[in-house]
Design an enzyme around this catalytic site. Sequence first.
Site, short mmCIF file in Angstrom:
data_model
loop_
_atom_site.label_atom_id
_atom_site.label_comp_id
_atom_site.label_asym_id
_atom_site.label_seq_id
_atom_site.Cartn_x
_atom_site.Cartn_y
_atom_site.Cartn_z
N SER A 113 0.86 -1.19 0.00
CA SER A 113 0.00 0.00 0.00
C SER A 113 0.88 1.22 0.00
CB SER A 113 -0.89 0.00 1.24
OG SER A 113 -1.47 1.27 1.44
N SER A 114 0.41 2.28 -0.64
CA SER A 114 1.23 3.49 -0.72
C SER A 114 1.42 4.16 0.63
CB SER A 114 0.62 4.48 -1.72
OG SER A 114 -0.71 4.80 -1.36
N CYS A 115 0.68 3.72 1.66
CA CYS A 115 0.87 4.30 2.99
C CYS A 115 2.19 3.85 3.62
CB CYS A 115 -0.30 3.95 3.90
SG CYS A 115 -0.38 2.21 4.36
N TYR A 142 -1.04 -0.24 10.07
CA TYR A 142 -1.25 -0.90 8.78
C TYR A 142 -0.01 -0.77 7.91
CZ TYR A 142 -3.38 -1.92 4.22
OH TYR A 142 -3.66 -2.46 3.00
N LYS A 146 2.47 -3.76 6.27
CA LYS A 146 2.78 -3.89 4.84
C LYS A 146 4.29 -3.83 4.59
CE LYS A 146 -1.17 -4.57 2.89
NZ LYS A 146 -1.39 -5.84 2.14
N HIS A 185 -13.05 3.76 2.51
CA HIS A 185 -12.09 4.69 1.93
C HIS A 185 -12.85 5.88 1.33
CE1 HIS A 185 -9.39 1.08 1.88
NE2 HIS A 185 -8.56 1.99 2.30
#
Length: 313
Positions: A113-115, A142, A146, A185
């Site tokens: 995920s881009s987070c 989170y 990842k 989201h």
Amino acid sequence: MAATPFELKGKSVYVAGHRGMVGAALLRRLVQEDVRLVTLERSEVDLRNQIAVFDWFAKTRPQVVFLAAAKVGGIVANNTLRADFIYDNIAIASNVIHAAHLNGAEKLMFLGSSCIYPKFAAQPLREDSMLTGPLESTNEPYAISKIAGIKMAEAYRSQYGSNFISVMPTNLYGPGDNYHPEYSHVVAALIRRFHEAKLTGATSVSVWGTGSPRREFLYVDDMADACVHLMKTYSGPELVNIGTGEDITIAEFARVVAVTVGYRGEMTFDHSRPDGTPRKLLDVSRLARLGWRARTLLEDGIKLAYEAYLSGR
């Protein structure tokens, strides 16, 4: 590690998380390939259960694995269910990755995920910016889970020569999204909010935050196509971002959703709600060099997403 191009034809392909938005999109794309699709219901095996996962892999022995299973949610879910998000996602990643290794999977793709990128990393976000600064606090658990999955894939490549790769999709939307009023989201949340406001005749709709953060949005079926493309053509150790390379403010995006839904009232912005990261745009130059670009325009994708919402998909 196998050389590219990697041949999918005739192989058993397991999509972990096939009931979710991402996994379902992968299944839609993979039916176009000559593969034997393998799926697993949560009622059959809980991917957080190590013994159950190991037993299932030993019996099934899938040759190719797309690891899309995850506990996901929007900014409120991430910030509220912090323990659930870190425990569930680390357990899923470690169990599936190790089971794939033990049972001779030829290739595995871990979807991140881009987070994972630092809150204030230079934009657009390059793959090598991971772990160069502090994370956004609202989704830190989170993000850490990842990052752990990415580092596991790297470690198995290093120690065992496993052909395990990781990709980083940007914010996704489309059929199968979660429309929970609190935990969804931003795309799903706005589609639902504007649709309900249109039905009730509400004169205004509240959008969380200031509307100033910039976000990148990718239609989920484009993401699935990129994943299949990379599974066939990429076997390197570096992460690969998957996105459009374009972003938009939340305020501008909300207007696109309102127009698509047909809502003609006003928008207000709830400054008591968190904005999250100020900007999140992926550098997709590596993906472009590998021969793939997004095809679905934002306005077209939102129309498709709204149609899916109306039909209950």
